[in-house]
Scaffold this motif. Structure first.
Motif, PDB file in Angstrom:
ATOM      1  N   GLU A 143       0.823  -1.201   0.000  1.00 38.86           N
ATOM      2  CA  GLU A 143       0.000   0.000   0.000  1.00 38.86           C
ATOM      3  C   GLU A 143       0.864   1.260   0.000  1.00 38.86           C
ATOM      4  O   GLU A 143       0.521   2.259  -0.645  1.00 38.86           O
ATOM      5  N   SER A 144       1.995   1.221   0.703  1.00 42.31           N
ATOM      6  CA  SER A 144       2.860   2.401   0.737  1.00 42.31           C
ATOM      7  C   SER A 144       3.505   2.637  -0.626  1.00 42.31           C
ATOM      8  O   SER A 144       3.640   3.787  -1.068  1.00 42.31           O
ATOM      9  N   ASP A 164       2.950   6.039  -2.907  1.00 40.34           N
ATOM     10  CA  ASP A 164       4.075   6.846  -3.404  1.00 40.34           C
ATOM     11  C   ASP A 164       4.052   6.941  -4.921  1.00 40.34           C
ATOM     12  O   ASP A 164       4.287   8.009  -5.497  1.00 40.34           O
TER      13      ASP A 164
END
Length: 605
Positions: A323-324, A328
């Motif tokens: 998810e990160s 980004d």
């Protein structure tokens, strides 16, 4: 007038030429700051623009390339082998356009670009003075604009009702209450391409009930824009397919010209509308319209801006797709798109710029994850960037029903040229009639052909994609992408178009695609393109290795046969079909559709 000319885009003196190293050399023009790549091998030179052909990203050195021949795009990480000018990731996709390398008598060199003549310069018209109210532009919703051009009304890309991309996109803005009436009163309609947020069959079905003979204009794309017209049972009798780059005269003062996109010539188009010598440029969704050559100093330019019109990376899982990482990536992509649009507008210097064609929302409750993850650019923020970079350009952030008076806007930017909708107007939609459209899709679940597992082989033979080293597992799922008990779960080996029970022992790329059962069966039953699944966020994907297979996706998104599968023939041949060539590795029972339909609260007729 000559059909093409040439332009020197970069000059190097003999010292700079001597200093070129073997392999890849990055160079920037001191005149305009544009970047180029020169490749040197055994004294021979090749050159190209430092611009990815996919979406215009800048190339940098590929740190994984030990041979010194490959560059990588900073936008989507596509890779170009500069020694061959072939893209290697994705494989078998594009060829980079080369620049001519011309050596001078003094030992220097010039990079020369061949420039195709700009077709809008044919029969140029001097701008005439416009009267107040003579030319107005009214924003209706998404990519739909109404142009009043003297005594004619022209409408762009009417999507006024229903979803797009199966059930993945819904209108963000509430169209004015009289939008359908406006559409039915139009003198001509331009539809840029076949994607359903521009070619909306629910909208056109309503139009055909009142004005089946309204003139509709589309470009002569390799895949016809209206290839599904008969299947959709929409009766429109005045569709005009026009050649690219030719003025189409409507009356004494009004004409238009449709141009094609370089990256997606089979699909995307844009348009120049001219009235009394005043030009309106609408680039719509084009990635590189007209090979990057567009008219400068038009009176009004409009383009897409939002991003988010793809399943990547929201629908991907496994490996780096945390998810990160997704957050980004999306943030960086939106920033790159904002900068690209800012630079494009700055370079073209229109008098007025309007961002549009990005006002959609993933409104269905089952797509909450996509809605929260797929953040999009804001028109206000793009216009603020443009004002900062090019303060002489007037910007317009449209609201449904807002009207731009071109004469007033050109007289003085300080004059009140834009009329906003009345106070209290509902700008954003708050209801979409989900059940009506989702139920229609889910009716395909119990279609007769899906009771026979040999539909799989029949469908993929019809699709016509093979001789490509890729193995795909397709899994039918519920709303939450959980595989359905007794649902179809099968492998397709596209090397020989077989249906094995296990993955082959040879080295091969692999993709797993989980599709919502209602949408997948609707797509299969009707022979639709897979954009409904991919752009519509109706599947979840993982792949080994993490490589985009351009040939596979391009085929299923743009190159499926125009005539759909003959399911009547299939059902007649089912017994012999199953005996002679039964696919293996597939669930032997048909889906228990009633259970799924009860969960989805759908009615089957």
């Amino acid at each position: 007038m000559e059909s093409q000319s040439s332009k020197t885009v970069l000059s190097l003196d003999s010292e700079a030429v001597f200093s070129l190293k073997d392999g890849i050399n990055f160079k920037k023009s001191p005149d305009d700051g544009k970047c180029y790549i020169i490749y040197k091998e055994n004294g021979e030179l090749k050159a190209c623009k430092n611009q990815c052909k996919h979406q215009g990203g800048l190339f940098i050195k590929d740190i994984e390339d030990l041979d010194g021949r490959t560059v990588q795009c900073t936008k989507h990480y596509w890779k170009l082998n500069v020694s061959t000018m072939q893209y290697v990731n994705p494989p078998d996709s594009f060829t980079q356009d080369e620049l001519d390398v011309v050596m001078t008598d003094e030992g220097g060199l010039q990079l020369v670009e061949v420039i195709v003549w700009d077709p809008w310069l044919a029969d140029p018209q001097d701008p005439q003075e416009l009267q107040e109210g003579e030319v107005t532009v009214t924003y209706l919703t998404h990519a739909c604009m109404e142009l009043q051009l003297g005594g004619k009304k022209m409408i762009f890309d009417p999507w006024l009702t229903g979803p797009a991309f199966a059930r993945g996109w819904w209108l963000l803005h509430e169209p004015p209450a009289d939008s359908m009436e406006r559409l039915c009163m139009a003198d001509l309609i331009y539809i840029s391409h076949m994607h359903s947020d521009h070619l909306s069959y629910p909208t056109l079905k309503s139009l055909s009930a009142t004005r089946p003979d309204v003139p509709i204009y589309v470009g002569d794309t390799s895949r016809p824009v209206f290839w599904m017209l008969e299947k959709r049972q929409v009766k429109l009798t005045n569709i005009n397919v026009v050649p690219f780059g030719i003025w189409q005269n409507i009356d004494e003062h009004l004409r238009f010209m449709i141009l094609k996109d370089e990256v997606h010539p089979e699909l995307d188009t844009c348009i120049i509308v001219e009235y009394k010598g005043h030009m309106i440029l609408n680039t719509v969704d084009c990635t590189r319209p007209n090979y990057g050559r567009l008219p400068h100093n038009v009176d009004l330019m409009m383009s897409d801006f939002a991003g988010g019109a793809s399943g990547f990376p929201m629908t991907f899982s496994g490996g780096k797709y945390t998810e990160s990482w997704k957050a980004d990536f999306i943030k960086n992509e939106r920033k790159k798109l904002m900068n690209y649009k800012t630079q494009l507008v700055k370079s073209l210097q229109p008098k007025i710029y309007c961002p549009f064609a990005g006002y959609f929302v993933e409104a269905h409750p089952s797509d909450r994850y996509i809605k929260e993850t797929n953040t999009k650019n804001k028109a206000e923020e793009l216009n603020a960037l443009i004002k900062k970079s090019a303060p002489g350009i007037t910007t317009w952030t449209p609201k449904p029903g807002a009207v731009l008076d071109l004469a007033l806007a050109l007289m003085s930017p300080s004059r009140k040229a834009i009329t906003d909708p009345p106070s209290g107007t509902n700008i954003y939609k708050d209801s979409w009639d989900f059940d009506l459209y989702v139920d229609e899709l889910n009716r395909a679940i119990t279609a007769e052909m899906f009771k026979h597992k040999s539909w799989i082989q029949f469908y993929y033979i019809w699709a016509g994609f093979k001789n490509y080293n890729l193995v795909v597992r397709v899994i039918e799922t519920d709303e939450d992408f959980i595989p359905i008990a007794n649902g179809y779960n099968y492998l397709v080996d596209f090397m020989d178009l077989s249906f094995p029970t296990q993955r082959p022992t040879r080295e091969h790329p692999y993709e797993e695609i989980k599709n919502r059962i209602g949408v997948m069966r609707h797509v299969v039953k009707n022979g639709l393109l897979w954009d409904d699944l991919y752009i519509g966020f109706q599947n979840r994907l993982s792949r080994e290795p993490d490589v985009y297979h351009h040939q596979f996706w391009n085929h299923f998104q743009t190159e499926l046969p125009v005539t759909g599968p003959d399911w009547d023939l299939f059902l007649q041949q089912v017994p012999s079909y199953q005996r002679s060539a039964e696919p293996q590795g597939i669930q032997t029972e048909s889906v228990s559709a009633s259970t799924f339909l009860e969960k989805a609260d759908c009615t089957v007729s």
